[in-house]
Design an enzyme around this catalytic site. Structure first.
Site, PDB file in Angstrom:
ATOM      1  CE  LYS A  52     -20.262 -19.628   4.752  1.00 22.10           C
ATOM      2  NZ  LYS A  52     -20.714 -19.072   6.035  1.00 22.10           N
TER       3      LYS A  52
ATOM      4  N   GLY B 107     -12.835  -4.339   0.024  1.00 23.26           N
ATOM      5  CA  GLY B 107     -14.247  -3.968   0.114  1.00 23.26           C
ATOM      6  C   GLY B 107     -14.685  -3.050  -1.014  1.00 23.26           C
TER       7      GLY B 107
ATOM      8  N   GLY C  16      -9.223  -9.866  -1.618  1.00 20.62           N
ATOM      9  CA  GLY C  16      -8.073 -10.221  -0.786  1.00 20.62           C
ATOM     10  C   GLY C  16      -7.496 -11.582  -1.128  1.00 20.62           C
TER      11      GLY C  16
ATOM     12  NE  ARG D 259      -4.262  -1.693   1.746  1.00 16.42           N
ATOM     13  CZ  ARG D 259      -5.167  -2.148   2.590  1.00 16.42           C
ATOM     14  NH1 ARG D 259      -4.985  -2.026   3.899  1.00 16.42           N
ATOM     15  NH2 ARG D 259      -6.267  -2.711   2.155  1.00 16.42           N
TER      16      ARG D 259
HETATM   17  P1  ADP Z   1     -11.889 -12.892  -2.051  1.00 14.14           P
HETATM   18  O1  ADP Z   1     -11.189 -12.572  -0.743  1.00 14.14           O
HETATM   19  O2  ADP Z   1     -10.907 -12.870  -3.200  1.00 14.14           O
HETATM   20  O3  ADP Z   1     -13.097 -12.025  -2.296  1.00 14.14           O
HETATM   21  P2  ADP Z   1     -13.403 -15.047  -0.873  1.00 14.14           P
HETATM   22  O4  ADP Z   1     -13.047 -14.553   0.479  1.00 14.14           O
HETATM   23  O5  ADP Z   1     -14.793 -14.912  -1.328  1.00 14.14           O
HETATM   24  O6  ADP Z   1     -12.401 -14.422  -1.976  1.00 14.14           O
HETATM   25  O7  ADP Z   1     -13.104 -16.621  -0.969  1.00 14.14           O
HETATM   26  C1  ADP Z   1     -11.858 -17.190  -0.679  1.00 14.14           C
HETATM   27  C2  ADP Z   1     -12.005 -18.455   0.119  1.00 14.14           C
HETATM   28  O8  ADP Z   1     -12.826 -19.403  -0.517  1.00 14.14           O
HETATM   29  C3  ADP Z   1     -10.658 -19.125   0.302  1.00 14.14           C
HETATM   30  O9  ADP Z   1     -10.343 -19.137   1.663  1.00 14.14           O
HETATM   31  C4  ADP Z   1     -10.859 -20.519  -0.267  1.00 14.14           C
HETATM   32  O10 ADP Z   1     -10.201 -21.520   0.500  1.00 14.14           O
HETATM   33  C5  ADP Z   1     -12.356 -20.693  -0.159  1.00 14.14           C
HETATM   34  N1  ADP Z   1     -12.830 -21.748  -1.068  1.00 14.14           N
HETATM   35  C6  ADP Z   1     -12.758 -21.770  -2.411  1.00 14.14           C
HETATM   36  N2  ADP Z   1     -13.263 -22.920  -2.888  1.00 14.14           N
HETATM   37  C7  ADP Z   1     -13.663 -23.657  -1.838  1.00 14.14           C
HETATM   38  C8  ADP Z   1     -14.280 -24.941  -1.697  1.00 14.14           C
HETATM   39  N3  ADP Z   1     -14.567 -25.699  -2.763  1.00 14.14           N
HETATM   40  N4  ADP Z   1     -14.558 -25.381  -0.452  1.00 14.14           N
HETATM   41  C9  ADP Z   1     -14.259 -24.612   0.609  1.00 14.14           C
HETATM   42  N5  ADP Z   1     -13.687 -23.382   0.555  1.00 14.14           N
HETATM   43  C10 ADP Z   1     -13.393 -22.903  -0.671  1.00 14.14           C
END
Ligand code: ADP
Ligand code: MG
Length: 395
Positions: A196, A376, A353, A39
């Site tokens: 999710k 965010g 992230g 950053r």
């Molecule tokens: P970002 O931070 O890039 O927005 P998210 O926080 O939405 O991404 O998602 C990242 C998380 O999703 C990671 O910790 C990863 O381990 C988890 N993940 C991805 N695929 C699966 C899966 N099939 N089962 C469980 N967790 C998963």
């Protein structure tokens, strides 16, 4: 082409003028040291340019989430590493006696002002706090896209009080985002993964109306698969959201957006590093198995989709990439996107992230057109929401 916001090209003569520059200095610390200076590095073009042009540069930033002023969250501790990075002296200015301190500064001098959140009114966009800040400067530059989803005194209020401009990092971010979803070249693909559906509902709903291909991976794909009648075993799955998943697929249909779900997957009965795995068709997941990554055949098909696209926006990993070997699909698809970008056939923009961590792990972050480190704010932008800090800069 005129940009929808003013930049440092529009700011005019700044020599000897006091410029309040909102930056993101909210770096992680370990044992009193900056543990990741990404950053800080992002702020250098704007701060150095203004100082070189003879401005008196007053950097405004928040640090952590203070409930009251505390030395642990003072920006005083950032000043030395920041000066070393900039290769120039940087002063620290406390709120107490700030006006007197600023009055002694010369053209080209740089100061970091104390944590903006030491004022409780900062986060309330309190006019009295805006006054405090505005009294110190004559011009305002917002260079912190990552804080632009908040309407705070230093991120939004000030833009209405002083002549306001986007800094170089803000400008680069807004240009890249406009290219990816504002007025993109079609076909456009979106990759949405992550754990999710519930955290990405607004993103999915916004994207189906804008992109030609929606590629769903990660844990959230399980909810979509379940909605299609697939037995996902012990996989992470939000069974209460299957009708929402159906609605999203229906509205994609109506909008002419093709939804891609994995048809083969990598499964294991335990979630740990290097367990026994199987690669199976989605219809062959056993009751005691969980889906932890997208399978290789699906990845190959998705690579072909990307080859026919001109624009890609990506948020969320395709699998549980932190745990070996469930990074395979994310790494393979990221490498395809990077290669297409380098060939000049794809504009690729990614953010989030865990997404940034996954692209770094794949060694391809530098080969994308743009990678946003704004968590965010990037997600709210992907949801199609107006970011108050950006809206306040609009001409
Ligand atoms: P970002 O931070 O890039 O927005 P998210 O926080 O939405 O991404 O998602 C990242 C998380 O999703 C990671 O910790 C990863 O381990 C988890 N993940 C991805 N695929 C699966 C899966 N099939 N089962 C469980 N967790 C998963
Ligand atoms: Mg995350």
């Amino acid at each position: 082409m005129t940009k929808p916001f003013k930049t440092l090209d529009d700011i005019g003569e700044v020599r000897g003028r006091r410029v309040l520059v909102r930056e993101d200095l909210n770096v992680p610390m370990a044992d009193g040291q900056v543990s990741d200076d990404t950053r800080l590095r992002a702020t250098v073009p704007t701060v150095a340019e203004l100082a070189d042009r003879g401005a008196i540069v007053l950097v405004l930033a928040h640090f952590g989430r203070p409930k009251a002023p505390t030395p642990e969250l003072s920006l005083a501790q950032i000043v030395r590493p920041y000066g070393e990075l900039l290769g120039r002296p940087v002063r620290f200015v406390d709120w107490e006696g700030a006006a007197d301190a600023v009055a002694t500064m010369q053209p080209g001098d740089i100061a970091v002002l104390e944590n903006t959140r030491f004022f409780p009114g900062e986060e309330k966009n309190d006019p009295a706090v805006i006054d405090r800040f505005a009294a110190l400067g004559e011009l305002y530059v917002n260079d912190a896209f990552s804080a632009a989803h908040r309407a705070h005194a230093s991120t939004e209020g000030l833009a209405h009080r002083l002549p306001a401009f986007a800094g170089r990092a803000m400008e680069a971010e807004l240009d890249a985002l406009a290219k990816a979803l504002g007025n993109p070249e079609h076909p456009v693909a979106a990759v949405v993964g992550g754990a999710k559906v519930s955290t990405k509902l607004a993103v999915l709903k916004h994207l189906v109306g804008r992109v030609d291909h929606l590629i769903i991976g990660g844990g959230m794909a399980n909810t979509f698969l379940a909605a299609r009648g697939v037995n996902v075993g012990k996989s992470l799955c939000e069974h209460d959201l299957t009708s929402t998943a159906d609605e999203i697929m229906d509205s994609a249909d109506r909008a002419g957006c093709t939804v891609h779900l994995p048809y083969d997957v990598v499964v294991a009965t335990e979630f740990r590093a290097n367990p026994a795995t199987r690669t199976v068709n989605v219809h062959e997941v056993a009751a005691d198995e969980m889906i932890l990554d997208v399978g290789p055949s699906a990845v190959e098909a998705l690579a072909d989709v990307l080859k026919n696209c001109r624009t890609l926006v990506w948020n969320g990993p395709m699998g549980a990439f932190e745990t070996s070997p469930f990074d395979a699909a994310t790494v393979a698809l990221a490498r395809t996107a990077a290669a297409l970008t380098q060939d000049g056939s794809l504009v690729s923009v990614a953010g989030g992230g865990d997404t940034v961590a996954a692209l770094n792990q794949a060694g391809v972050a530098g080969a994308f057109t743009f990678v946003s480190t704004a968590g965010g704010a990037f997600l709210e932008w992907m949801e199609g929401r107006e970011l108050p800090g950006v809206a306040a800069l609009t001409r």
